[in-house]
Motif scaffolding. Structure first.
Motif, mmCIF file in Angstrom:
data_model
loop_
_atom_site.group_PDB
_atom_site.id
_atom_site.type_symbol
_atom_site.label_atom_id
_atom_site.label_comp_id
_atom_site.label_asym_id
_atom_site.label_seq_id
_atom_site.Cartn_x
_atom_site.Cartn_y
_atom_site.Cartn_z
ATOM 1 N N LEU A 278 0.853 -1.181 0.000
ATOM 2 C CA LEU A 278 0.000 0.000 0.000
ATOM 3 C C LEU A 278 0.893 1.236 0.000
ATOM 4 C CD1 LEU A 278 -1.423 -2.331 1.942
ATOM 5 C CD2 LEU A 278 -3.198 -0.590 2.092
ATOM 6 N N ARG A 279 0.764 2.040 -1.052
ATOM 7 C CA ARG A 279 1.559 3.257 -1.184
ATOM 8 C C ARG A 279 0.679 4.458 -0.877
ATOM 9 N NH1 ARG A 279 4.412 3.988 -6.784
ATOM 10 N NH2 ARG A 279 5.632 2.238 -5.933
ATOM 11 N N GLN A 280 1.268 5.455 -0.249
ATOM 12 C CA GLN A 280 0.506 6.621 0.173
ATOM 13 C C GLN A 280 1.344 7.881 0.047
ATOM 14 O OE1 GLN A 280 0.096 7.435 4.217
ATOM 15 N NE2 GLN A 280 1.938 6.389 4.868
ATOM 16 N N PRO A 281 0.689 9.046 0.028
ATOM 17 C CA PRO A 281 1.432 10.296 0.145
ATOM 18 C C PRO A 281 2.168 10.313 1.487
ATOM 19 C CG PRO A 281 -0.816 10.713 -0.551
ATOM 20 C CD PRO A 281 -0.753 9.279 -0.152
ATOM 21 N N ALA A 285 -1.228 8.838 6.080
ATOM 22 C CA ALA A 285 -1.709 7.811 7.007
ATOM 23 C C ALA A 285 -0.664 7.390 8.030
ATOM 24 C CB ALA A 285 -2.183 6.595 6.222
ATOM 25 N N THR A 286 -1.153 6.972 9.189
ATOM 26 C CA THR A 286 -0.289 6.403 10.225
ATOM 27 C C THR A 286 -0.509 4.906 10.379
ATOM 28 O OG1 THR A 286 -1.892 6.870 11.974
ATOM 29 C CG2 THR A 286 -0.244 8.576 11.496
ATOM 30 N N ALA A 287 -1.588 4.386 9.762
ATOM 31 C CA ALA A 287 -1.872 2.950 9.840
ATOM 32 C C ALA A 287 -2.639 2.534 8.596
ATOM 33 C CB ALA A 287 -2.679 2.615 11.092
ATOM 34 N N THR A 303 1.929 2.209 9.351
ATOM 35 C CA THR A 303 2.577 2.454 8.064
ATOM 36 C C THR A 303 4.089 2.495 8.242
ATOM 37 O OG1 THR A 303 2.301 4.833 8.396
ATOM 38 C CG2 THR A 303 0.643 3.713 7.060
ATOM 39 N N ALA A 304 4.783 2.219 7.146
ATOM 40 C CA ALA A 304 6.247 2.224 7.166
ATOM 41 C C ALA A 304 6.744 3.156 6.066
ATOM 42 C CB ALA A 304 6.781 0.813 6.971
ATOM 43 N N GLY A 329 -7.715 7.665 13.594
ATOM 44 C CA GLY A 329 -8.454 6.483 13.188
ATOM 45 C C GLY A 329 -9.435 6.723 12.060
ATOM 46 N N ARG A 330 -9.449 7.921 11.506
ATOM 47 C CA ARG A 330 -10.367 8.227 10.412
ATOM 48 C C ARG A 330 -9.828 7.687 9.098
ATOM 49 N NH1 ARG A 330 -11.145 14.490 12.006
ATOM 50 N NH2 ARG A 330 -8.908 14.185 12.270
#
Length: 340
Positions: A278-281, A285-287, A303-304, A329-330
């Motif tokens: 899972l790739r993100q900006p 995200a923190t999880a 997230t890592a 948690g949102r």
């Protein structure tokens, strides 16, 4: 109650007698043991099935009879918890419960209604506003209202071990067991098997209901005549309704691939067999987590950095929702993925 505790008007460990004096038929020592917390969690130990002419809804001292020590017995007791309204009026010094509700919450979130004979009468749009307020964890349009986060957490998680599916006057789905009003039998499994595990619900008399599902960003309100089987808490109606809702949700894309990719949220390979990335900006995200087709969380991990790899080898083949969560948690983004 949460707002009153936040304002320093009361403590949940206060004896109810502090505000109401002689409010039950128990002896004074027995009555002093009953705290506000016990009323919020339905563990007062008072008799929820008093002899006639009293009933479960009776709140006069002559109908509130001692049965067991507080915190030793869970029983849905309308008469016992309704007296919390009198506590709030006494603690706040306002004229009545309608005034307190309006001043502390209603005018701030646009919720209208009034209390009559211990029942709050309102319309569907106001009920939905209350549900959205809970969905946002006590925030309205970016403004924190219920800032007592400890109260909110305890309100929406198991409040005692006697009925794991009950918080502070809120019903909780996804727990290993539950009790229903009028029964001391502990039933196995979640309260509403067809609903997402993180659903919480205000289940009113005659099937007046507010459901809140954080994982889907969803609030569902139901008004009308009783649906039949049960007049309090969960009934066959809940299971039937959520079977239909989840069928509709599973057919609705949570985000188009183009929109998600444009925002920097990617999942690959899709379908996956062993590992899903899972790739993100970098800022977001923190999880991350995966939900199954019924909205139940089956995997969660921090997230890592920009890319997070999760093992899906142990998951059953099927469709899942991959979600990125912020620190509160949102859900920031949700993508459909397949496990081969």
């Amino acid at each position: 109650m949460g707002l009153a505790r936040q304002d320093g008007l009361l403590s949940l460990t206060d004896s109810t007698s502090k505000y109401l004096g002689r409010w039950t038929s128990a002896t004074r020592p027995q009555q002093r043991q009953i705290q506000l917390l016990h009323q919020l969690t339905m563990t007062t130990g008072l008799d929820d099935s008093p002899p006639t002419p009293c009933d479960n809804e009776s709140s006069t001292p002559g109908c509130l009879l001692y049965l067991a020590p507080p915190a030793t017995r869970w029983a849905y007791h309308t008469g016992a918890y309704r007296t919390l309204q009198n506590v709030l009026v006494q603690a706040s010094g306002v004229a009545n419960m309608t005034t307190y509700t309006s001043q502390r919450l209603g005018t701030r979130i646009g919720m209208t209604g009034l209390w009559a004979n211990d029942v709050f009468y309102s319309k569907a749009r106001s009920m939905a506003r209350f549900g959205l307020f809970i969905l946002a964890r006590g925030i309205w349009n970016g403004t924190p209202i219920l800032t007592d986060t400890a109260y909110f957490r305890r309100m929406t998680t198991p409040s005692q071990t006697l009925n794991r599916s009950y918080g502070y006057l809120w019903w909780l789905n996804g727990q290993p067991s539950y009790k229903l009003p009028g029964s001391q039998i502990t039933l196995p499994g979640p309260l509403i098997p067809s609903a997402p595990a993180d659903l919480i619900a205000a289940l009113g008399k005659n099937d007046q209901k507010i459901y809140v599902v954080p994982s889907l960003g969803l609030v569902v309100v139901r008004q009308g005549n009783t649906a039949g089987a049960s007049r309090l808490a969960a009934s066959s109606f809940d299971t039937e309704l959520w079977t239909k809702i989840m069928a509709a949700v599973s057919c609705r894309p949570t985000a188009t691939a183009a929109a998600a990719e444009a925002a920097g949220f990617l999942v690959f390979p899709n379908p996956a067999t062993e590992t899903l990335t899972l790739r993100q900006p970098a800022w977001s995200a923190t999880a991350v987590r995966l939900l199954d087709a019924l909205g139940r969380e089956v995997l969660r991990q921090p997230t890592a950095g920009a890319e997070t790899s999760v093992s899906v080898a142990a998951l059953a083949p099927g469709l899942y929702a991959a979600q990125w969560l912020d620190a509160s948690g949102r859900v920031l983004m949700s993508r459909k993925v397949a496990r081969q």
